[in-house]
Design a protein around this motif. Structure first.
Motif, PDB file in Angstrom:
ATOM      1  N   CYS A   1      13.235 -10.742  10.352  1.00 54.92           N
ATOM      2  CA  CYS A   1      12.532  -9.697   9.606  1.00 54.92           C
ATOM      3  C   CYS A   1      11.076  -9.654  10.058  1.00 54.92           C
ATOM      4  N   LYS A   2      10.354  -8.676   9.542  1.00 55.33           N
ATOM      5  CA  LYS A   2       8.964  -8.475   9.925  1.00 55.33           C
ATOM      6  C   LYS A   2       7.950  -8.950   8.893  1.00 55.33           C
ATOM      7  N   VAL A   3       8.402  -9.202   7.643  1.00 55.78           N
ATOM      8  CA  VAL A   3       7.464  -9.533   6.575  1.00 55.78           C
ATOM      9  C   VAL A   3       8.114 -10.439   5.539  1.00 55.78           C
ATOM     10  N   GLU A   4       7.291 -11.310   4.962  1.00 56.04           N
ATOM     11  CA  GLU A   4       7.687 -12.126   3.814  1.00 56.04           C
ATOM     12  C   GLU A   4       6.504 -12.176   2.862  1.00 56.04           C
ATOM     13  N   ILE A   5       6.789 -12.104   1.557  1.00 55.58           N
ATOM     14  CA  ILE A   5       5.729 -12.113   0.545  1.00 55.58           C
ATOM     15  C   ILE A   5       6.134 -13.052  -0.588  1.00 55.58           C
ATOM     16  N   ASP A   6       5.212 -13.930  -0.996  1.00 53.42           N
ATOM     17  CA  ASP A   6       5.396 -14.695  -2.222  1.00 53.42           C
ATOM     18  C   ASP A   6       4.243 -14.352  -3.146  1.00 53.42           C
ATOM     19  N   CYS A   7       4.332 -14.770  -4.408  1.00 51.57           N
ATOM     20  CA  CYS A   7       3.205 -14.493  -5.301  1.00 51.57           C
ATOM     21  C   CYS A   7       3.182 -15.475  -6.458  1.00 51.57           C
TER      22      CYS A   7
ATOM     23  N   GLY B   1       3.156 -19.945 -18.756  1.00 51.52           N
ATOM     24  CA  GLY B   1       2.566 -18.638 -18.481  1.00 51.52           C
ATOM     25  C   GLY B   1       2.410 -18.312 -17.005  1.00 51.52           C
ATOM     26  N   TRP B   2       2.571 -19.295 -16.159  1.00 48.35           N
ATOM     27  CA  TRP B   2       2.478 -19.094 -14.711  1.00 48.35           C
ATOM     28  C   TRP B   2       3.880 -18.850 -14.148  1.00 48.35           C
ATOM     29  N   LEU B   3       3.992 -17.877 -13.254  1.00 47.92           N
ATOM     30  CA  LEU B   3       5.252 -17.602 -12.581  1.00 47.92           C
ATOM     31  C   LEU B   3       5.013 -17.695 -11.080  1.00 47.92           C
ATOM     32  N   TYR B   4       5.755 -18.580 -10.449  1.00 51.20           N
ATOM     33  CA  TYR B   4       5.658 -18.785  -9.005  1.00 51.20           C
ATOM     34  C   TYR B   4       6.903 -18.160  -8.368  1.00 51.20           C
ATOM     35  N   VAL B   5       6.700 -17.082  -7.619  1.00 58.76           N
ATOM     36  CA  VAL B   5       7.811 -16.360  -6.991  1.00 58.76           C
ATOM     37  C   VAL B   5       7.943 -16.829  -5.550  1.00 58.76           C
ATOM     38  N   SER B   6       9.122 -17.298  -5.199  1.00 58.12           N
ATOM     39  CA  SER B   6       9.391 -17.738  -3.825  1.00 58.12           C
ATOM     40  C   SER B   6       9.264 -16.567  -2.854  1.00 58.12           C
ATOM     41  N   GLY B   7       9.049 -16.895  -1.596  1.00 60.27           N
ATOM     42  CA  GLY B   7       8.917 -15.874  -0.570  1.00 60.27           C
ATOM     43  C   GLY B   7      10.106 -14.932  -0.539  1.00 60.27           C
ATOM     44  N   GLN B   8       9.806 -13.644  -0.551  1.00 60.19           N
ATOM     45  CA  GLN B   8      10.834 -12.611  -0.512  1.00 60.19           C
ATOM     46  C   GLN B   8      10.762 -11.874   0.816  1.00 60.19           C
ATOM     47  N   VAL B   9      11.914 -11.475   1.293  1.00 57.01           N
ATOM     48  CA  VAL B   9      12.030 -10.746   2.554  1.00 57.01           C
ATOM     49  C   VAL B   9      12.790  -9.450   2.269  1.00 57.01           C
ATOM     50  N   PRO B  10      12.900  -8.551   3.245  1.00 53.99           N
ATOM     51  CA  PRO B  10      13.606  -7.292   3.024  1.00 53.99           C
ATOM     52  C   PRO B  10      15.122  -7.485   3.042  1.00 53.99           C
ATOM     53  N   MET B  11      15.626  -8.193   2.050  1.00 55.53           N
ATOM     54  CA  MET B  11      17.044  -8.514   1.989  1.00 55.53           C
ATOM     55  C   MET B  11      17.703  -7.716   0.866  1.00 55.53           C
ATOM     56  N   LYS B  12      18.865  -7.189   1.163  1.00 56.89           N
ATOM     57  CA  LYS B  12      19.670  -6.470   0.176  1.00 56.89           C
ATOM     58  C   LYS B  12      21.108  -6.904   0.363  1.00 56.89           C
ATOM     59  N   ASP B  13      21.730  -7.341  -0.718  1.00 58.90           N
ATOM     60  CA  ASP B  13      23.116  -7.807  -0.675  1.00 58.90           C
ATOM     61  C   ASP B  13      23.329  -8.893   0.380  1.00 58.90           C
TER      62      ASP B  13
ATOM     63  N   PRO C   1      -5.754  -5.139  -7.123  1.00 59.97           N
ATOM     64  CA  PRO C   1      -5.152  -6.026  -6.126  1.00 59.97           C
ATOM     65  C   PRO C   1      -5.382  -7.493  -6.461  1.00 59.97           C
ATOM     66  N   PRO C   2      -4.393  -8.314  -6.186  1.00 60.28           N
ATOM     67  CA  PRO C   2      -4.556  -9.756  -6.382  1.00 60.28           C
ATOM     68  C   PRO C   2      -5.295 -10.368  -5.195  1.00 60.28           C
ATOM     69  N   ALA C   3      -5.665 -11.619  -5.318  1.00 58.96           N
ATOM     70  CA  ALA C   3      -6.153 -12.365  -4.163  1.00 58.96           C
ATOM     71  C   ALA C   3      -4.991 -12.462  -3.179  1.00 58.96           C
ATOM     72  N   ARG C   4      -5.309 -12.607  -1.885  1.00 57.94           N
ATOM     73  CA  ARG C   4      -4.222 -12.604  -0.912  1.00 57.94           C
ATOM     74  C   ARG C   4      -4.618 -13.358   0.358  1.00 57.94           C
ATOM     75  N   ALA C   5      -3.624 -13.989   0.949  1.00 58.73           N
ATOM     76  CA  ALA C   5      -3.741 -14.528   2.296  1.00 58.73           C
ATOM     77  C   ALA C   5      -2.692 -13.804   3.131  1.00 58.73           C
TER      78      ALA C   5
ATOM     79  N   ARG D   1      -2.181 -13.748  -7.162  1.00 61.18           N
ATOM     80  CA  ARG D   1      -2.291 -14.107  -5.746  1.00 61.18           C
ATOM     81  C   ARG D   1      -0.989 -13.802  -5.027  1.00 61.18           C
ATOM     82  N   CYS D   2      -1.118 -13.322  -3.790  1.00 63.10           N
ATOM     83  CA  CYS D   2       0.040 -13.126  -2.909  1.00 63.10           C
ATOM     84  C   CYS D   2      -0.200 -13.872  -1.604  1.00 63.10           C
ATOM     85  N   GLY D   3       0.866 -14.358  -1.038  1.00 65.21           N
ATOM     86  CA  GLY D   3       0.850 -14.891   0.323  1.00 65.21           C
ATOM     87  C   GLY D   3       1.713 -13.963   1.162  1.00 65.21           C
ATOM     88  N   VAL D   4       1.219 -13.575   2.322  1.00 63.26           N
ATOM     89  CA  VAL D   4       1.936 -12.632   3.188  1.00 63.26           C
ATOM     90  C   VAL D   4       2.053 -13.224   4.576  1.00 63.26           C
TER      91      VAL D   4
END
Length: 127
Positions: free
Chosen positions: A115-121, A28-40, A101-105, A75-78
């Motif tokens: 890039c300027k931002v990365e987010i995982d959750c 039931g838990w989903l751990y999403v790796s850090g995402q960046v503003p990437m396309k193709d 909103p989720p908990a966040r750091a 939860r999100c990590g930023v």
């Protein structure tokens, strides 16, 4: 307990295979790796607002692929490259998470890609 990996076979920037999954689901838990503003396979967007929208859309795409939504994020990590982008980032972030909103750091960090931002959750949905 079953473990399911999403996107472990996908390529990163420049066609390189990355040594991690985009997300991993377990009980039931989903751990999403850090995402960046990437396309193709390329970083796109110049400003924090544009890059934040694309980064969150990349997170949403992975959540949806696994059968989750933003309402399941606990939860999100930023990571922000420039702390001066904090308030502009928050405006975009709030437009997606709204009243749940989720908990966040959020920290300043030098990025591994240009890039300027990365987010995982971490998301949870009762199995």
């Amino acid at each position: 307990m079953s473990i399911k990996r999403y996107g472990a076979e996908k390529s990163g920037a420049g066609g390189q295979n990355l040594p991690f999954a985009r997300a991993v689901e377990a009980d039931g838990w989903l751990y999403v790796s850090g995402q960046v503003p990437m396309k193709d396979g390329e970083i796109v967007g110049n400003g924090i607002v544009e890059q934040t929208h694309l980064t969150i859309k990349n997170v949403i795409a992975i959540l949806e692929e696994a059968g989750y939504g933003l309402e399941h994020v606990v939860r999100c990590g930023v990571w922000l490259d420039d702390p001066r982008d904090f308030w502009s980032f928050n405006g975009v972030y709030k437009s997606y998470f709204g009243e749940h909103p989720p908990a966040r750091a959020c920290v300043q960090s030098t990025m591994m890609v240009d890039c300027k931002v990365e987010i995982d959750c971490i998301a949870y949905k009762k199995p």
